[in-house]
Scaffold this motif. Structure first.
Motif, mmCIF file in Angstrom:
data_model
loop_
_atom_site.group_PDB
_atom_site.id
_atom_site.type_symbol
_atom_site.label_atom_id
_atom_site.label_comp_id
_atom_site.label_asym_id
_atom_site.label_seq_id
_atom_site.Cartn_x
_atom_site.Cartn_y
_atom_site.Cartn_z
ATOM 1 N N TYR A 1 -6.408 -3.876 4.066
ATOM 2 C CA TYR A 1 -7.155 -2.691 3.613
ATOM 3 C C TYR A 1 -8.358 -2.440 4.519
ATOM 4 N N ILE B 1 -5.747 5.552 1.958
ATOM 5 C CA ILE B 1 -4.952 4.659 1.106
ATOM 6 C C ILE B 1 -4.961 5.212 -0.322
ATOM 7 N N PRO C 1 0.802 -1.227 0.000
ATOM 8 C CA PRO C 1 0.000 0.000 0.000
ATOM 9 C C PRO C 1 0.834 1.276 0.000
ATOM 10 N N ILE D 1 -12.943 -1.602 -3.118
ATOM 11 C CA ILE D 1 -11.539 -1.199 -2.897
ATOM 12 C C ILE D 1 -11.108 -0.416 -4.139
#
Ligand code: C2E
Ligand code: CA
Ligand code: CA
Length: 299
Positions: free
Chosen positions: A288, A70, A61, A125
């Motif tokens: 995540y 993120i 990440p 995501i």
């Protein structure tokens, strides 16, 4: 008397060493034979490795330093060789880059990463994935079309992809590279200069190439904690990049001190072991979902 084939093998061994070391000339001597054989053996197995499903991508990440969100992930190649165990990309990518095999590897990375990005998008995501591209890929006619075809195949969109190219790209044919990168950028694909400051830095390409991100080399980032000179360099790069509308990414962030320092210096994005190591896709997904905006708060 040595036969022609023997001479050819020695020349091949010497030339392999030249390309790996980046030298102009190399002379054959017996000790390089083993090294060359090992290189050729690995390259020979690489295609089989792909077919056998031994190559995969891990994802590391990137975090927006000012907001803690993120910002994306970098795809890094892994080779789980069935006999040799884990082979690091540093041991096979530079060798593959000396041959057309790098095209096969990049095509593989592109397909895998785009497929993953599209799948993650569907799961909420929504982050771009960066893949590493070799200068040789950018000199291959039709590279941009190949990228677009991979998008179509996988259902990914151009905002899901970033390309990381090292400064070495400038030592090749900059005119051709610029045309290819302009074409890719024209489709909305982001371009990062990797390892910025480590090689033959030239600021001219910052306006000749459609660069959106600079990845400050880890040697400067890691020096931040102790050396004032590294701080000055990072600060100067961040300030210069900001003025010309380019975002900065610090790679190799291993400690909280460095993480905080980078934020104070106004760097945009951080990536490194302090946040997370590169992980297989399933592990990345868990990471995540557990991310709470600060490295130490993750589980
Ligand atoms: P890179 O693009 O500069 O990638 C960053 C490297 O730093 C990765 O090593 C990553 O695992 C490592 N790293 C990440 N965080 C930290 C940290 O906090 N500290 C330290 N010391 N290292 C950190 P990796 O995965 O071994 O990859 C090495 C190189 O191999 C990459 O350097 C890239 O140049 C190349 N590479 C990896 N995957 C690919 C690929 O799919 N295609 C191409 N062309 N090259 C690749
Ligand atoms: Ca990279
Ligand atoms: Ca790098």
């Amino acid at each position: 008397m040595e036969d022609a084939e023997g001479y050819l093998r020695k020349a091949q061994a010497a030339s392999l060493l030249v390309s790996e070391n980046g030298d102009d000339v190399s002379q054959y001597h017996a000790s390089i034979h083993w090294h060359a054989r090992e290189s050729l053996a690995i390259l020979g197995e690489l295609t089989e490795g792909i077919d056998r499903g031994e190559i995969s991508l891990h994802y590391q990440p990137k975090i927006c330093l000012q907001t803690g969100t993120i910002a994306g992930a970098e795809a890094l190649m892994r080779w789980h060789h069935r006999e040799r165990g884990m082979i690091s990309p540093g041991d096979f990518i530079p060798r593959a880059e000396q041959s057309t095999l790098i095209h096969t590897l990049t095509a593989f990375a592109l397909d895998q990463a785009l497929q993953q990005a599209a799948e993650w998008h569907g799961l909420g995501i929504r982050i771009p994935i960066a893949i590493n591209v070799s200068p040789r890929n950018l000199l291959q006619p039709g590279f941009c079309e190949a990228v677009l075809a991979a998008m179509k195949r996988t259902g990914a969109t151009t905002d899901m992809l970033e390309l990381e190219v090292t400064e070495n790209v400038l030592m090749t044919d900059i005119e051709r590279v610029a045309v290819e990168l302009q074409q890719l950028a024209g489709h909305g694909i982001k371009i990062a200069i990797d390892d910025f400051g480590a090689g033959y830095s030239s600021l001219t390409y910052l306006y000749r190439l459609p660069v959106t991100h600079l990845k400050v080399d880890k040697s400067f980032v890691q020096g931040l904690a102790e050396e004032e000179v590294s701080a000055h360099i990072v600060e100067a790069v961040v300030s210069m990049a900001r003025k010309i509308g380019i975002k900065t990414i610090a790679e190799g962030v291993e400690t909280e001190v460095v993480y905080e320092r980078l934020r104070d210096l106004g760097c945009d994005v951080a990536q490194g072991f302090f946040i997370a190591k590169p992980m297989p896709a399933a592990e990345f997904e868990r990471w995540y979902r557990n991310w709470r905006g600060r490295p130490q708060l993750t589980t």
